[in-house]
Design an enzyme around this catalytic site. Sequence first.
Site, short mmCIF file in Angstrom:
data_model
loop_
_atom_site.label_atom_id
_atom_site.label_comp_id
_atom_site.label_asym_id
_atom_site.label_seq_id
_atom_site.Cartn_x
_atom_site.Cartn_y
_atom_site.Cartn_z
N SER A 1 -10.16 -20.48 42.58
CA SER A 1 -10.15 -21.77 41.90
C SER A 1 -11.31 -22.59 42.43
O SER A 1 -11.67 -22.48 43.60
CB SER A 1 -8.82 -22.47 42.20
OG SER A 1 -8.99 -23.87 42.15
N LYS B 1 -6.19 -20.12 45.98
CA LYS B 1 -5.79 -19.47 44.74
C LYS B 1 -6.41 -18.09 44.54
O LYS B 1 -7.57 -17.85 44.86
CB LYS B 1 -6.18 -20.33 43.53
CG LYS B 1 -5.36 -21.58 43.36
CD LYS B 1 -3.87 -21.33 43.15
CE LYS B 1 -3.54 -20.77 41.78
NZ LYS B 1 -3.83 -21.69 40.69
N HIS C 1 16.62 -10.17 29.95
CA HIS C 1 16.62 -11.65 29.94
C HIS C 1 15.93 -12.20 31.19
O HIS C 1 16.23 -13.30 31.62
CB HIS C 1 18.04 -12.22 29.87
CG HIS C 1 18.89 -11.60 28.80
ND1 HIS C 1 18.97 -12.10 27.52
CD2 HIS C 1 19.66 -10.48 28.81
CE1 HIS C 1 19.77 -11.34 26.80
NE2 HIS C 1 20.20 -10.34 27.56
N SER D 1 -25.10 -11.37 6.24
CA SER D 1 -24.18 -10.72 7.19
C SER D 1 -24.97 -9.95 8.23
O SER D 1 -24.40 -9.25 9.05
CB SER D 1 -23.23 -9.78 6.45
OG SER D 1 -23.95 -8.74 5.83
N GLU E 1 -4.59 -12.29 32.28
CA GLU E 1 -4.40 -13.43 31.39
C GLU E 1 -5.30 -13.30 30.17
O GLU E 1 -4.91 -13.63 29.04
CB GLU E 1 -4.70 -14.73 32.12
CG GLU E 1 -3.66 -15.07 33.17
CD GLU E 1 -4.07 -16.22 34.08
OE1 GLU E 1 -3.20 -16.95 34.52
OE2 GLU E 1 -5.28 -16.38 34.35
N1 ARG Z 1 -23.14 -6.81 2.70
C1 ARG Z 1 -22.18 -6.31 1.77
C2 ARG Z 1 -20.84 -6.11 2.45
O1 ARG Z 1 -20.80 -6.01 3.61
C3 ARG Z 1 -22.62 -4.98 1.25
C4 ARG Z 1 -22.11 -4.69 -0.11
C5 ARG Z 1 -22.71 -5.61 -1.07
N2 ARG Z 1 -22.35 -5.30 -2.39
C6 ARG Z 1 -22.50 -6.18 -3.39
N3 ARG Z 1 -22.14 -5.78 -4.55
N4 ARG Z 1 -22.99 -7.37 -3.18
O2 ARG Z 1 -19.83 -6.05 1.80
#
Ligand code: ARG
Length: 457
Positions: A276, A282, A155, A22, A289
């Site tokens: 455009s 345009k 409406h 992550s 949008e």
């Molecule tokens: N990267 C994990 C998260 O965002 C951190 C917590 C991880 N905890 C675990 N027991 N693997 O949730």
Amino acid sequence: MKPWGGRFKGGTDPLLERFSASIDVDRQLYRQDIEGSKAHAGMLEKIGVLTYVEKKKILKGLDEIEKEITSGSFVFTAALEDIHMHIEARLIEKTGEAGKKLHTGRSRNDQVSLDMRLFLKEELCTIDRNLVGLLMALLMKAEKEKKVIMPGYTHLQRAQVVPFSHYLLGHYYALKRDRLRLEGALAMVDVLPLGSGALAGSTIPLDREWVRKKLGFSRISENSMDTVADRDFVVDALYAASVIMVHLSRLSEDLILFATQEFSFISLPDELCTGSSLMPHKKNPDALELIRGKTGRVLSDLFAMLTILKGLPFTYNRDLQEDKEPMFHAVRTVSDALSIMALCIEGLKTRKENMEKAAEESFMPAVEMAEYLTLKGMPFREAHGVAGAAVRLCEDEGKLLGDMPLKQLKELSPLFERDVFDYIKPRSALRMRRSVGSASFEGVMKVIDGEKKYLGL
Ligand code: ARG
């Protein structure tokens, strides 16, 4: 690589390594992670787990890491799954034994919740600031254009005449309510989770109150299991963001319509429109949008978070890692959308004559005509019928209510007198509407004064 892989024979499958990392997302939390670690280190020293020297080494190491990350020299690797592991591993590289003690009494489960809460505390305030900026823009525009009138719609059909300022203030009040939702979300966020550990707290005598004060939280979480399982505070923030986006999206839709050649009520600032590639004439309302389009994605952020939570057994599960993308996306989008809308409101120009013309050339005064008769004693249902019949006659003859000869009106009801023509003029209605909250010139002026005080203007 498994930095604490004592229990494992081999490494992690590279595919899982990539799938579970992550770091590309949660590296944004580095400041919060470092701030939390510093507070934790301070507390560990206070309870005697770290010596003064060890704490100092850790604080210095963390400062250096922060600089490395800010300057771009820090090395990120998919082998260390998240920001917490990156910072801890680097700290151990730098400080050795001292760094190895930092994670005492702490789990990434309470750590990640802490980082997100610190992040949201700041961001919710930024969103609120941007929201106030938009409220100011709406209020200023309402004051500037207080004489302009337009049809109000139901409406999407012309319904009753309103001051343009009353219309703008309508959106103002919807957005003002959002401040309460942000405040509510902030109260949910403003709780210290650290000290809950993986799910059960710790035998180490952690001083949670000390950490709370240090990090400036209002409260301490009450149950360690709930704390690491809980993402309600993210849901609350995403809900507040979603409602704001829905409000902005509805306003966008109106402004897009009002800027069409068909309506021609306003023109939008050039800086917020594009041309455009093919059609030279345009001027497209892209900014608005995009606000409308991005609303769809922010709503999906809220649904994503709720769906992630729905089937989770207590307490922490790795599914929770998926909480960050929706959170970052929603927060960033709503902040920017608010600022863009403020620019749009400040920069838009009204085309007063067209708005006025639309208000004049309509059957909207039928309402006032019915009210005129009602005030002369005719039951409203009956008056509604008479005014309706007048509209039908006008439609057949291709004219407006104000063009009807008094004689013709009197045939519909003897209660009509010459003063009816004044009564049904659009601007008369705007002078005469009395009930609190009505679309009237006087009402608008009162409200503007009050709201200026509210915004400190
Ligand atoms: N990267 C994990 C998260 O965002 C951190 C917590 C991880 N905890 C675990 N027991 N693997 O949730």
